[in-house]
Design a protein around this motif. Structure first.
Motif, PDB file in Angstrom:
ATOM      1  N   ASP B  91     -15.192 -19.845  -1.569  1.00  0.00           N
ATOM      2  CA  ASP B  91     -14.174 -18.822  -1.306  1.00  0.00           C
ATOM      3  C   ASP B  91     -14.069 -17.801  -2.438  1.00  0.00           C
ATOM      4  O   ASP B  91     -13.578 -16.703  -2.229  1.00  0.00           O
ATOM      5  CB  ASP B  91     -12.807 -19.489  -1.090  1.00  0.00           C
ATOM      6  N   GLN B 111     -14.012 -17.367   2.834  1.00  0.00           N
ATOM      7  CA  GLN B 111     -12.984 -16.323   2.970  1.00  0.00           C
ATOM      8  C   GLN B 111     -13.575 -14.933   3.165  1.00  0.00           C
ATOM      9  O   GLN B 111     -13.025 -14.108   3.879  1.00  0.00           O
ATOM     10  CB  GLN B 111     -12.091 -16.340   1.732  1.00  0.00           C
ATOM     11  N   TRP B 112     -14.720 -14.682   2.494  1.00  0.00           N
ATOM     12  CA  TRP B 112     -15.386 -13.381   2.620  1.00  0.00           C
ATOM     13  C   TRP B 112     -15.730 -13.131   4.087  1.00  0.00           C
ATOM     14  O   TRP B 112     -15.535 -12.043   4.613  1.00  0.00           O
ATOM     15  CB  TRP B 112     -16.653 -13.400   1.758  1.00  0.00           C
ATOM     16  N   GLU B 114     -14.228 -14.459   6.626  1.00  0.00           N
ATOM     17  CA  GLU B 114     -12.963 -14.250   7.342  1.00  0.00           C
ATOM     18  C   GLU B 114     -12.548 -12.787   7.251  1.00  0.00           C
ATOM     19  O   GLU B 114     -12.190 -12.166   8.238  1.00  0.00           O
ATOM     20  CB  GLU B 114     -11.850 -15.128   6.735  1.00  0.00           C
ATOM     21  N   ARG B 115     -12.620 -12.247   5.992  1.00  0.00           N
ATOM     22  CA  ARG B 115     -12.191 -10.861   5.766  1.00  0.00           C
ATOM     23  C   ARG B 115     -13.066  -9.869   6.526  1.00  0.00           C
ATOM     24  O   ARG B 115     -12.580  -8.946   7.147  1.00  0.00           O
ATOM     25  CB  ARG B 115     -12.257 -10.534   4.268  1.00  0.00           C
ATOM     26  N   LYS B 116     -14.395 -10.075   6.454  1.00  0.00           N
ATOM     27  CA  LYS B 116     -15.311  -9.081   7.024  1.00  0.00           C
ATOM     28  C   LYS B 116     -15.402  -9.153   8.549  1.00  0.00           C
ATOM     29  O   LYS B 116     -15.680  -8.139   9.192  1.00  0.00           O
ATOM     30  CB  LYS B 116     -16.726  -9.260   6.431  1.00  0.00           C
ATOM     31  N   GLY B 118     -12.975 -10.823  10.572  1.00  0.00           N
ATOM     32  CA  GLY B 118     -11.678 -10.980  11.231  1.00  0.00           C
ATOM     33  C   GLY B 118     -11.575 -12.310  11.964  1.00  0.00           C
ATOM     34  O   GLY B 118     -10.632 -12.527  12.722  1.00  0.00           O
ATOM     35  N   SER B 120     -11.052 -16.292  11.613  1.00  0.00           N
ATOM     36  CA  SER B 120     -10.597 -17.253  10.599  1.00  0.00           C
ATOM     37  C   SER B 120     -11.520 -18.471  10.571  1.00  0.00           C
ATOM     38  O   SER B 120     -12.279 -18.711  11.517  1.00  0.00           O
ATOM     39  CB  SER B 120      -9.173 -17.701  10.902  1.00  0.00           C
TER      40      SER B 120
END
Lengths: 207, 260
Positions: B91, B111-112, B114-116, B118, B120
């Motif tokens: 993460d 997490q990267w 998740e961010r890129k 959208g 989860s």
């Protein structure tokens, strides 16, 4: 270590199967008909590698390498004369390179060659390992460009005084209406070569 | 009932405790039978050596689950800690890291990612890549995962030859590119059950690709401007001849096509 005619043929056949698989993958990736063959295989002591490769010692050579470990340990290298490799990459990925500035060309060539080399080395090694029933783990690929003695010197640094041998597979790669001659070199300790050939003998006896 | 049993016996610790309890129970009953029933009724006696052996077996049966419990629980805790550490480590990386098996089922999604994307981690884990990305179509990634898992061979997937492997739409609209340009590596990782998974690491190289193309376009524009007279727009000097040749050959080609 000397190979008899039958062993050399068997090794060449294995390499041909491996590289034809690589050619199929490259053809799909690059949307071009690619053929790869191994017309000649040689086993030579480390000291004679530079001579046996039949490459100009002063000319620049593009090399992709991957270390391997397991029952046999060593380094697999795929070598092309730099000019040939550049022409090949330009021919294969030409359209995308036209948009790019001169400074980025070098990076693109390295990246493309590294992926092409990665596919060829992996496919070749996978078939050899499968046929000989060996487990082989490979490292991430690396890229070097330089003259042959420098490249061999750099790759031999890790071997710390062990007696080394090289299996040289002369390769012909036909792509984008060009024919490029390369060399795939498996640089291994004498013990590892022995393990590989023991398996090869067993395979031949099984046939 | 069957479900309850299979659930309860799921961990090796519980199996050992159950087997230990059964062995101890049987041994206790046997000793009680021997001592209180058989020996008083018959002239059968048990030597001290046999009693010592029975005592030793009882001790082993009693102590083994305790030792096993201590070692096993410790190992389980260490493993859980290591898993948590690995998850937190991935993460912290400024790159996408996902773990998939041969079926393309996702086991880890950092997490990267998740961010890129959208999507989860909870949504992604357990799903197939093809379920997460409807437009997924990368034979190169499929063959790379296959080579990586079957032959333990890491694979590099360059942006030059592939552009991208996962169709991740770009959030920023600062350039013409619609999908994230990626440089990807696929490496093998074998878990505690001996199952090999593929770790896919994704570097977003969109900005450098966009910058290179913009610079190349600028260079081409500057070159064409430097070859023309700013006032009249006419080609100048030696470029006049070059431009004339280029334009005339273009015109010839168009004319030939029209005739054909």
């Amino acid at each position: 270590m000397e190979l008899d005619e039958l062993e050399r043929d068997a090794l060449r056949e294995l390499a041909n199967i491996g590289l034809s698989r690589a050619a199929t993958q490259l053809s799909e990736l690059l949307n071009d008909h690619i053929e790869m063959t191994v017309p000649l295989v040689q086993v030579v002591p480390y000291g004679q590698v530079t001579q046996a490769l039949q490459l100009d010692p002063h000319a620049m050579v593009a090399t992709v390498w991957q270390s391997f470990s397991g029952q046999s340990e060593g380094t697999s290298m795929l070598m092309f004369p730099s000019e040939d490799s550049k022409r090949l990459v330009h021919a294969l990925v030409g359209p995308s390179m036209r948009e790019v500035g001169e400074d980025d060309l070098r990076g693109i060539e390295h990246e493309a060659m590294m992926e092409i080399g990665n596919i060829i080395i992996t496919s070749g090694m996978a078939v050899i390992a499968d046929m000989l029933g060996q487990e082989v783990q490979m490292s991430l690929p690396g890229y070097m460009e330089g003259n042959l003695p420098d490249i061999m010197e750099q790759r031999n640094r890790d071997n710390a005084g062990r007696e080394m041998q090289a299996i040289i597979m002369f390769t012909q790669l036909k792509a984008a209406q060009r024919e490029v001659e390369g060399r795939m070199v498996m640089l291994m300790s004498v013990d590892s070569v022995q393990v590989l050939f023991d398996r090869l003998h067993k395979l031949l006896r099984g046939l | 009932m069957k479900r309850w049993k299979s659930g309860w016996f799921r961990t090796p610790l519980r199996i050992v405790v159950a087997v230990g309890a059964v062995v101890f129970g049987v041994e206790f009953l046997f000793m009680a039978l021997l001592h209180d029933v058989i020996m008083p009724l018959t002239s059968f006696t048990v030597s001290d050596t046999i009693w010592s052996i029975i005592d030793a077996v009882t001790l082993v049966v009693l102590v083994s689950p305790v030792l096993y419990f201590l070692v096993f629980v410790r190992m389980q805790r260490d493993f859980a800690e290591l898993t948590r550490f690995f998850a937190e480590l991935t993460d912290t990386l400024m790159m996408g890291v996902l773990l998939v098996d041969t079926d393309l089922r996702v086991h880890r999604w950092n997490q990267w990612m998740e961010r890129k994307t959208g999507i989860s981690s909870q949504q992604a884990c357990g799903k197939l890549l093809t379920e997460l990305f409807a437009d997924f179509n990368s034979p190169r990634l499929l063959s790379a995962i296959d080579l990586c898992i079957k032959h333990k061979s890491p694979q590099l997937i360059s942006q030059t030859l592939n552009r991208y492997v996962l169709p991740i739409p770009l959030l920023s609209t600062m350039h013409d590119l619609k999908l994230m340009q990626q440089q990807v590596s696929v490496a093998p990782l074998t878990n505690s059950r001996g199952e090999t998974l593929a770790v896919i690491s994704i570097n977003d190289v969109t900005e450098s690709v966009a910058k290179s193309s913009a610079l190349a376009r600028l260079a081409t524009k500057m070159e064409s401007q430097s070859n023309r007279d700013q006032l009249t727009g006419a080609l100048t000097g030696i470029f006049c001849g070059h431009g004339w040749r280029r334009n005339s050959s273009k015109a010839c080609a168009i004319a030939r096509r029209s005739v054909a």
